[in-house]
Every structure is written in structure tokens, then in C-alpha cells.
Design a protein around this motif. Structure first.
Motif, PDB file in Angstrom:
ATOM      1  N   TYR B 363       0.826  -1.205   0.000  1.00  0.00           N
ATOM      2  CA  TYR B 363       0.000   0.000   0.000  1.00  0.00           C
ATOM      3  C   TYR B 363       0.863   1.259   0.000  1.00  0.00           C
ATOM      4  CZ  TYR B 363       1.339   0.514   4.810  1.00  0.00           C
ATOM      5  OH  TYR B 363       2.094   0.685   5.928  1.00  0.00           O
ATOM      6  N   HIS B 364       2.081   1.135   0.496  1.00  0.00           N
ATOM      7  CA  HIS B 364       2.928   2.327   0.632  1.00  0.00           C
ATOM      8  C   HIS B 364       3.754   2.625  -0.609  1.00  0.00           C
ATOM      9  CE1 HIS B 364       5.405  -1.148   1.559  1.00  0.00           C
ATOM     10  NE2 HIS B 364       6.466  -0.424   1.270  1.00  0.00           N
ATOM     11  N   GLN B 369      -0.243   4.638  -3.829  1.00  0.00           N
ATOM     12  CA  GLN B 369      -0.498   5.890  -3.127  1.00  0.00           C
ATOM     13  C   GLN B 369       0.323   7.008  -3.762  1.00  0.00           C
ATOM     14  OE1 GLN B 369       1.692   7.680  -0.752  1.00  0.00           O
ATOM     15  NE2 GLN B 369       3.454   6.328  -1.007  1.00  0.00           N
ATOM     16  N   GLY B 372       0.881  10.319  -0.152  1.00  0.00           N
ATOM     17  CA  GLY B 372       0.221   9.890   1.075  1.00  0.00           C
ATOM     18  C   GLY B 372      -1.238   9.551   0.921  1.00  0.00           C
ATOM     19  N   PHE B 373      -1.815   9.808  -0.260  1.00  0.00           N
ATOM     20  CA  PHE B 373      -3.218   9.458  -0.475  1.00  0.00           C
ATOM     21  C   PHE B 373      -3.324   8.145  -1.232  1.00  0.00           C
ATOM     22  CE2 PHE B 373      -3.567  13.873   0.542  1.00  0.00           C
ATOM     23  CZ  PHE B 373      -4.791  13.953   1.215  1.00  0.00           C
ATOM     24  N   LEU B 374      -4.182   7.261  -0.723  1.00  0.00           N
ATOM     25  CA  LEU B 374      -4.339   5.962  -1.367  1.00  0.00           C
ATOM     26  C   LEU B 374      -5.025   6.131  -2.713  1.00  0.00           C
ATOM     27  CD1 LEU B 374      -5.532   3.834   1.682  1.00  0.00           C
ATOM     28  CD2 LEU B 374      -3.265   3.833   0.632  1.00  0.00           C
ATOM     29  N   PHE B 376      -7.459   4.486  -4.738  1.00  0.00           N
ATOM     30  CA  PHE B 376      -8.458   3.416  -4.615  1.00  0.00           C
ATOM     31  C   PHE B 376      -8.716   2.709  -5.942  1.00  0.00           C
ATOM     32  CE2 PHE B 376      -9.215   6.045  -0.891  1.00  0.00           C
ATOM     33  CZ  PHE B 376      -9.218   5.076   0.087  1.00  0.00           C
TER      34      PHE B 376
END
Ligand SMILES: Nc1ncnc2c1ncn2[C@@H]1O[C@H](COP(=O)(O)OP(=O)(O)OP(=O)(O)O)[C@@H](O)[C@H]1O
Ligand SMILES: [Mg+2]
Lengths: 384, 510
Positions: B363-364, B369, B372-374, B376
Motif C-alpha cells: 500500500y505504501h 499511493q 500519502g493518499f491511497l 483506490f
């Protein structure tokens, strides 16, 4: 159309909103019971006043609802945020009051800052609240001391320290409370004084509400985004849900726990600043040995708002509304103490009925285990 | 009239997005061992949970001894003599083994626990059935294998006469499985009736009298085991012929990808060495299997390699880079993937959705991302791709909460995630545990593919068949030491068993 309605009713969001609403109804019923006991003749009228809440105070009353909602939005966010990350921050009274003191101190003393004084004061409050939560956070992450115990201790340390510091630094001994902050330290009104005012002839009865309310709303939005849209929020929630899997995923779970507590404390601290930077008509810290009720109300707010930042804004508004309605009860023959009890009963009973509901759900999930145990127990008795 | 102890008639149970049981009828004869077979997510656990009172069926009827009964909760089930060992154990982690077994059936005298008597009985049972446990160890400190034995003991301790075993053998060693089979035969002879879920056809052939096959929630049929074959059973459940034999090409190992030198680990009070001077290496393009009886240090070794438990001595090199002190994140990012032993504790955040779990390790990264924003969209696309490629089945696809997924599909999700990281080294602890034969075939083929693409795989398996067929080299671990390096092509399973039991060893150098 009908199908849409059914799917709305079936949606989890709707179900949880319903559970909050039914909790509130239960709380009101219980409050009514207390009204009946303490003053049967005026109970119905009293309930009417409570339900009218802020509205019975005209435009000013609505302003006051927003003013009272502001700090408990913040403490509600603090509790709800921590909860989403698996922590129970019961230290909001301490973080709140420490933040409040720092805001007042800066607001009284640092007049050299001029126009930005209120901003610096709010920042100071935020930092102070965060620092106050840092200690339980570190204890939890590195020494496995439960955050509830550590933060309760920090509550008392915070309260006594602040009382002592007020007396030494920003004391209004006439009223046994903190001094008024400088005009440049008051949070700007953003025109709210023009809207939430009762005009009686030449007299302007203005609400104490100010831009702090918008700041609280902004904080709710930020927390919502942080939790639901960001990588950091993903980590925070993962740690709350499963520490081991988080570690496995490479998340530094100790750091995450500390940060989560600190952010939670910052929210509560900012709440303290927002309430007290509000001019001579606004609130002041009274030097009494009582933990800040705004802190504890945060727990009820978070519960009723189901820990959802948006839900928290609404539940804070509700509680502020009822609190104000309760204050208007003074027009009837209710003693002030009773009024406080009634308000507290409504708030806590509503919150409690939610807790009970959650406990029931939890037990139901585990009922298989428990039932097996029980069944086995009766069997065991037969074996004896 | 047949003598049925339990009849489940036309059971239907729906969950959001899926009909888990669709008009299923299952009749259990007195004293029989009745196997339940079906692909991952076919609805086996759901059906058994209905019988145990955990779920209420949407429609259908349950009869006990010919009479219709209502089973509202496990309480009722217990009163009817129905006991269940769950696929995922239900033990209290900070209680001891003994406390867990007697929990709720404690005998008391004057309000005091008569633990001595309970202890005697538990020890007798464990002796009688060869279920080795340490009565005073905390559940949190014992291996998954031993936890399983505790679960079985719990049921035996309660004298239930209809016993549901939901994949009891998934975590047992071959020897323990043989013993369990013996126990089950014995119990059936005594008149107890057993419902037995397993994915291992050999076990069905060995102990079951009859077998009911489910496919995607429907009942395909019930067959007499003596009239059927493994091939036939697998065809019934998957709907196509399944290759039960694994075909593989020669391995072409390249340079060393993972190297372990002099690794030692003490237990918590530093009295005992859990791992003692471990030396070995895994090269690119080979599968090395760490074989051993559960509890001989393989879990600790994998934890040490993954960075989840500190070591006391030694060095770990990943592609020549020293990662002995590196963080878990660092290891993951520098090319270490890990299919963990305990999927619920380590492998999954059960309250997260499938798509969220599928990016747990990544996820990182910039793929998922930005600032810092995922992202989706990317997360959803990733999930859909993996769900498709690994045939992960669930009620609501990418948005399903993992907790509600079937055990085998949870496992498939982990495999999909770990294999897909593209890491150089893969630690695969019992990767095929809980998978149906079709899925096992796919996963084993996938592991061989990865090997041929030049990945290094360290496999931990308790499954003798898998140990003999999948790897290119076998390292035997016994009491924290590597006691032999064997060639699966030449070693016999008897010989391997002797090494694993510690009665034979050779001097090996890493
Ligand atoms: N509590 C639940 N909520 C929603 N869906 C569920 C729930 N329990 C099971 N399901 C769904 O029902 C289907 C059947 O699940 P079940 O656990 O019975 O499968 P199974 O045959 O035991 O598979 P496995 O071999 O993988 O254990 C699955 O698709 C699963 O996602
Ligand atoms: Mg299952």
C-alpha cells in the motif's frame, strides 16, 4: 424507487444511524422519568423546553449551540479517532484542559504577536494536548501499559497542574478563574456575531460563537480524510484491527500507536483552545478540582456518532442542543443541580444504551463459545 | 428405514451476494464416518455451522434421531450431543492448555476447582489418543499444531457423540494424522458418528464410510467410499479431471538468494536454544523444503528470517545484502515475501476488505499511493486482477470483508498477494494448507513456475506428499538444528520420517 428505499434501509450506515437515534430516544425517555420524579407538575413542560433546546433562545440560542458544540466536536473526534485505531483515549479531559491553559496563557501574555496571536495560541493548545497524550502513548507502545490507566493519571496531573499554573500566571482572583484573553487572541467571529444575535431595541444580545466552530468542522473533515483516504490512515486502522498483521506488513506499530495517541491528544487540546479564546462573555477556566466535562462528553459524542467524524459533528450538535435546553429549565422550578443531572442522564443514558447494544452484538458473536461453555457446564454438573 | 442420527434436509443459507448452501440434504448414519468434500467456498463450514447452531438456515429442516429439532445456538447443539472442532480454533489465548480443555466443565468441590482430577483425565485422554500436549503451557505459546490437539481433546473431554471435525488434519503432521484416523475409527466403532471435512482425498479413502460432495453451495451427491476412487471424487467436486500427480522439470539453480549463517535463538528465559547454529542457503530457481515435525523450530526460523522475531546470533543475507538487523519493511521491500503459518494472526487484517488486504505489503508503494493518499482505483484494479488470477471466491468480490470469507479463499488471497510482489525470495509456510485439490494443483504449479522464473523458495510443509514432490532439496529440522540435507528424488518417505523423528542424522554443512 421502492427498491432504492429498501436498499437504503438495509445499508449498514442507515442501520447504525438508527441505532444512534433510538439511543437518543431512550435517553430522553429516561430524562423525562427524572423530570417526573423531581417535579411532576412541570415535567411535561420541562421536557418541552429541553426538546426545544437551543431554539428557545432565538438566534443567539442557535449560536450558543454551535459554541458549545465546538469543543465537544473536538474531544469527540479525539476519542473517535483513537478508537478507530484501537485505542481508548479516556485522557481527553487532561489533554483538553492543558490545551486550554496554554491557549489562555499565550492569549493573555503574548500580545506582541498582534493579529496572529489567536493562531499561535491555538497552535500552542494543539501541541500541548498532543504532548499530554504522548506519555500514555509511549507507555502503551513500549511498555504495554494500558492507555486507559495512564491517561486517567494524566487527567488528574493535568487538572491540578493547570489550576496551579492559572493561579500563578493568568489568575483573575475576583472570580477565581482565568483572565480574559487579549482582543487579538480572540478567535475572529467570521460574521457570526451578525447572524446569531438577538436584537432588543438598542440592545444587542450577541452569541459567543466564533470562527472556532468552522475550525472544528474543518478538523472533522481532515480526520475523515486522514482515516479513510490516506496511507497513514490505512496504517492506523490496521494497527487497531490487528497489531500482528501490521507488524508483518512492515508497519512500525509502536510508532503508529504513539502517533495515534498524539493526534488524538492534539484534537482534544485544540478543543480547549477553541472554547476559551472567546472574549469576556465566553468561558473561562474556573479554578476548581473537577475534570473538564468537555473531555468526558467527548466519549459520549464519539459513541453516539459511532466514531465517524461526520457522525461526531452531528452528535456534538445534539448534545450541545440538549445541554442548552437544559439550561433554560431554570425558568421553571428545577434546581440547577437537578438540571445538570437531567442533562447528564440523557447524554450518558443514550451513550450507554449504545454501549449495551455493542456489548450485546459482541456477545452474540461470541455466543457460540460461551454457549458451548455453558452447555458443557451443565453437563459437567451431571458428571459429578 | 435407515438408522440416521442426524438428518439435514433441504438446507438453504444465504449470505450477502452468495448462496452458501442451496437445498443441501445430508444424512448421517449412526456410527459412520461421513466425509464432506468440496472446493474452497463450497459451503462446507457453513453447513456444519448450521448444524452446530451458529447460523440459522433460511429454509430446511434438521432431524435428530428422526425427530425435528431446533438448534438455535451451540448450547442446543451441545445438549443434543453435537460437538465441533472449528477450522479456526476457538481457544482462550491467555489460558493454559488444561484450563482451555476444562473451561466450563470444571468439577468443583466446595467451590474450589478440582484441577487434579481434570488433569488426570486430560492426561489419560491425551495418552490414550496420542494427542501430545503440555497441560500447563499457555495457548499463546504453543504451535498451531498443538492448539489443534487441544481442540480435539476438548471435544473428547466433553463426551459428545456426534463429532464435527472441520479440517482437523490441515495442521497435523503425517504421523499425527495417522493417529487421528485411528482415533476416529475407534470412536466410530464405539457408536459415535463423525462428520469430517477434509480436502485430502487419501484421508477420505482411508477412514470415511460415505462422502457427500458439495459444489458451489449445491449437493452433488453422496457416494459410498468403497465404490469410488480419488480421481472420481476430485472430478465430482471440481467438475473437471484433476491432475493428482505433480509434473515438474529439472531445476536450474542460479546464484544464492538467501543465506543463513550460524543463526541461533534462545527462548524467552534463555534456558533453551530454540534454534541452534542454523546454516543453509537457497538459490535462485530452486525450492528448498524445511521438513520437520511441528514444533522443532521451523516457525521460529521463519519468524527470524521475516524479521518478526529477533535472533541472538548469526547473519541473514538476502541477495548478498546483510539484513540481520533490517526492519520488516526493509526486508519486504528488498525482496522477501512471506506466506505466514497463522493466516489469521499474521497474514490478514480480518476486518479489512479483500482489496485492502491484497495491498497489505504494498500500500505504501507509488503504485498504490500518491503523496500519502491511497489510490483506490489502483487498489480495486489490483484486487480484481488477483481475484481473477487466483480464483479467490467470496460473496462480494473485492469489497468483501475478509472475516466472512471461507478459510481456503483467505489462504488463496494471501498467496496471491505474496506471490504477486515479485520478490526474489518467498518464504512459504504450508502454502497449500486448507486448499482444495484443484487449488493445490494450481498453487503448486504456480510455485514451480516461479522457481523456473528464477525465484528462490523456502517451503515449510508438514505434508509428506508435498515434501516429497515439490522441492528440489529437503532440509530436515529437528530440535532447532538442521540434521540432514536430502534429495527428494532418492530419499524414501520412511527414511525422511526417521530423520524428522530425530532417530537418524547426518553431519551437514550449510
Ligand atoms: N458469515 C459470513 N458472511 C458472509 N459470507 C459468508 C459468511 N460465511 C461464509 N460466507 C461465504 O459463504 C461461502 C461458503 O463459505 P464456507 O466457509 O462454508 O466454505 P467452505 O466450503 O468451508 O470452504 P473452505 O474449504 O475454504 O473452508 C463463501 O463464499 C463465503 O465467502
Ligand atoms: Mg471451511
Amino acid at each position: 424507487m421502492k427498491k432504492k428505499l429498501v436498499s437504503l434501509i438495509d445499508s449498514p450506515g442507515f442501520l447504525s444511524a438508527m441505532s444512534s437515534i433510538s439511543a437518543i430516544v431512550l435517553g430522553l425517555l429516561f430524562g423525562f422519568l427524572i423530570l417526573l420524579i423531581s417535579n411532576p407538575g412541570q415535567a411535561v413542560q420541562g421536557l418541552g423546553i429541553i426538546l426545544q433546546g437551543g431554539f428557545s433562545g432565538g438566534a443567539k440560542g442557535i449560536g450558543q449551540v454551535l459554541y458549545l458544540a465546538t469543543p465537544i466536536i473536538m474531544t469527540g473526534l479525539a476519542v473517535g479517532f483513537a478508537f478507530k485505531t484501537g485505542l481508548f483515549n479516556i485522557g481527553t479531559p487532561g489533554q483538553f484542559i492543558v490545551g486550554a491553559y496554554v491557549a489562555i496563557y499565550i492569549g493573555v501574555k503574548w500580545t506582541f504577536l498582534g493579529g496572529v496571536q489567536w493562531i499561535v495560541a491555538l497552535l500552542g493548545a494543539t501541541v500541548a494536548g498532543g504532548l499530554w497524550a504522548l506519555i500514555p502513548g509511549i507507555l502503551k507502545a513500549y511498555l504495554n501499559v494500558h492507555e486507559v490507566i495512564a491517561s486517567i493519571m494524566m487527567n488528574y496531573i493535568g487538572m491540578y497542574t493547570v489550576n496551579m499554573l492559572i493561579k500563578r500566571t493568568v489568575y483573575n482572583s475576583l472570580k477565581n478563574q482565568s483572565m480574559n484573553v487579549a482582543a487579538t487572541a480572540e478567535i475572529p467571529r467570521f460574521g457570526m456575531d451578525k447572524v446569531f444575535v438577538n436584537v432588543k431595541g438598542n440592545l444587542m444580545d450577541t452569541s459567543t460563537v466564533n470562527g472556532g466552530f468552522f475550525i472544528a468542522i474543518a478538523a472533522a473533515v481532515v480526520i475523515y480524510i486522514l482515516l479513510n483516504k490516506t496511507k497513514f490512515g490505512y496504517e492506523l486502522k490496521a494497527c487497531g484491527a490487528n497489531r500482528f498483521a501490521s507488524r508483518y506488513a512492515g508497519i512500525n506499530e509502536k510508532r503508529t500507536i504513539v502517533l495515534s495517541m498524539v493526534i488524538s491528544g492534539m484534537l482534544a487540546g485544540l478543543g480547549g483552545g477553541l472554547l476559551y479564546l472567546s472574549g469576556a462573555n465566553g468561558r473561562h477556566i474556573s479554578v476548581i478540582d473537577v475534570l473538564a466535562e468537555e473531555g468526558f462528553n467527548g466519549i459520549s459524542v464519539a459513541l453516539l456518532g459511532l466514531n465517524n467524524p461526520i457522525g461526531i459533528v452531528f452528535s456534538a450538535l445534539f448534545i450541545a442542543y440538549i445541554t442548552l435546553g437544559g439550561n433554560y429549565l431554570q425558568r421553571l422550578a428545577f434546581m440547577p443541580e437537578v438540571i445538570n443531572i437531567i442533562i447528564a442522564v440523557i447524554i450518558y443514558f443514550a451513550a450507554l444504551s449504545l454501549v449495551v447494544r455493542q456489548v450485546i452484538m459482541y456477545l452474540r458473536r461470541r455466543r457460540e463459545q460461551r454457549a458451548a461453555v455453558k452447555a458443557a457446564a451443565s453437563e459437567g454438573g451431571a458428571q459429578e | 428405514m435407515e438408522d440416521y442420527v442426524v438428518e439435514m434436509l433441504h438446507i438453504t443459507k444465504e449470505f450477502p451476494g452468495i448462496r452458501a448452501n442451496d437445498d443441501i440434504t445430508l444424512q448421517l448414519r449412526r456410527g459412520e464416518i461421513h466425509a464432506l468434500l468440496g472446493e474452497n467456498g463450497a459451503g462446507k463450514s457453513t453447513l456444519m455451522s448450521v448444524l452446530f447452531g451458529l447460523y440459522q438456515p433460511d429454509s430446511g429442516e434438521i432431524k435428530k434421531d428422526g425427530e425435528t429439532v431446533r438448534i438455535d445456538d451451540p448450547n442446543d447443539a451441545n445438549a443434543l450431543g453435537i460437538g465441533m472442532v472449528h477450522q479456526h480454533f476457538k481457544l482462550v489465548h491467555n489460558f493454559t492448555v488444561l484450563q482451555n480443555i476444562v473451561l466450563g466443565v470444571e468439577s468443583t468441590r466446595h467451590g474450589l476447582l478440582k484441577m487434579d482430577q481434570a488433569r488426570k483425565r486430560v492426561l489419560a485422554l491425551s495418552e490414550q489418543y496420542g494427542l501430545r500436549v503440555e497441560p500447563d503451557a499457555l495457548i499463546s505459546d504453543i504451535t498451531v499444531g498443538m492448539q489443534q490437539r487441544v481442540e480435539i481433546l476438548k471435544m473428547l473431554y466433553r463426551d459428545n457423540d456426534i463429532l464435527i471435525f472441520d479440517e482437523p488434519t490441515a495442521v497435523l503432521t503425517p504421523q499425527e494424522i495417522d493417529m487421528l484416523m485411528e482415533i476416529m475409527r475407534g470412536l466410530a466403532k464405539e457408536g459415535k458418528s463423525i462428520l469430517f471435512i477434509t480436502h485430502k482425498l487419501n484421508e477420505i479413502m482411508a477412514v470415511a464410510d460415505r462422502c457427500t460432495v458439495l459444489q458451489r453451495g449445491r449437493c452433488i451427491g453422496t457416494v459410498d467410499v468403497k465404490d469410488t476412487t480419488r480421481e472420481e471424487l476430485s472430478r465430482m467436486m471440481v467438475g473437471r479431471p484433476v491432475e493428482l500427480e505433480l509434473k515438474k522439470n529439472e531445476a536450474h539453480p542460479g546464484e544464492t538468494a538467501l543465506e543463513v549463517r550460524g543463526l541461533s535463538m534462545w527462548n524467552r528465559n534463555r534456558r533453551k536454544k530454540l534454534l541452534d547454529n542454523i546454516n543453509f542457503h537457497v538459490r535462485k530457481g530452486e525450492i528448498v523444503c524445511l521438513a520437520g515435525i511441528d514444533g522443532n523450530g521451523q516457525s521460529e526460523l521463519i519468524y527470524a528470517l521475516a524479521g518478526l522475531r529477533p535472533i541472538d546470533e548469526g547473519t541473514i543475507l538476502l541477495s548478498g545484502q546483510d539484513i540481520t538487523r533490517a526492519s520488516v519493511r526493509k526486508r519486504n521491500d528488498s525482496g522477501l515475501a512471506h506466506i505466514p503459518e497463522d493466516r489469521h494472526k499474521d497474514g490478514l487484517v480480518l476486518d479489512y476488505t479483500l482489496e485492502e488486504n491484497l495491498v497489505l505489503k504494498r500500500y505504501h508503494t507509488p503504485a498504490f499511493q500518491k503523496h500519502g493518499f491511497l489510490d483506490f482505483r489502483a487498489i480495486r484494479e489490483n484486487a480484481e486482477r488477483l481475484i481473477d488470477a487466483y480464483d479467490v471466491r467470496s460473496g462480494q468480490g473485492a469489497a468483501t470483508t475478509v472475516r466472512s470469507m471461507s478459510g481456503g479463499n483467505q489462504q488463496k488471497a494471501i498467496i496471491a498477494r505474496e506471490v504477486d510482489t515479485g520478490s526474489e525470495v518467498l518464504l512459504a509456510v504450508q502454502p497449500t494448507r486448507g486448499l482444495d485439490v484443484g487449488a493445490i494443483e494450481n498453487i503448486q504449479r504456480e510455485l514451480l513456475n516461479l522457481r523456473d522464473q528464477g525465484r528462490a523458495i523456502l517451503l515449510v510443509s508438514l505434508e509428506l506428499e508435498e515434501v516429497m514432490s515439490l522441492p528440489d532439496r529437503i532440509l530436515v529440522i529437528y530440535e532447532g538444528q538442521i540434521v540432514a540435507e536430502l534429495d527428494p528424488k532418492t530419499v524414501t518417505s520412511q527414511e525422511l520420517g526417521l530423520y524428522m523423528a530425530g532417530s537418524k542424522r547426518e553431519e551437514v554443512v550449510g
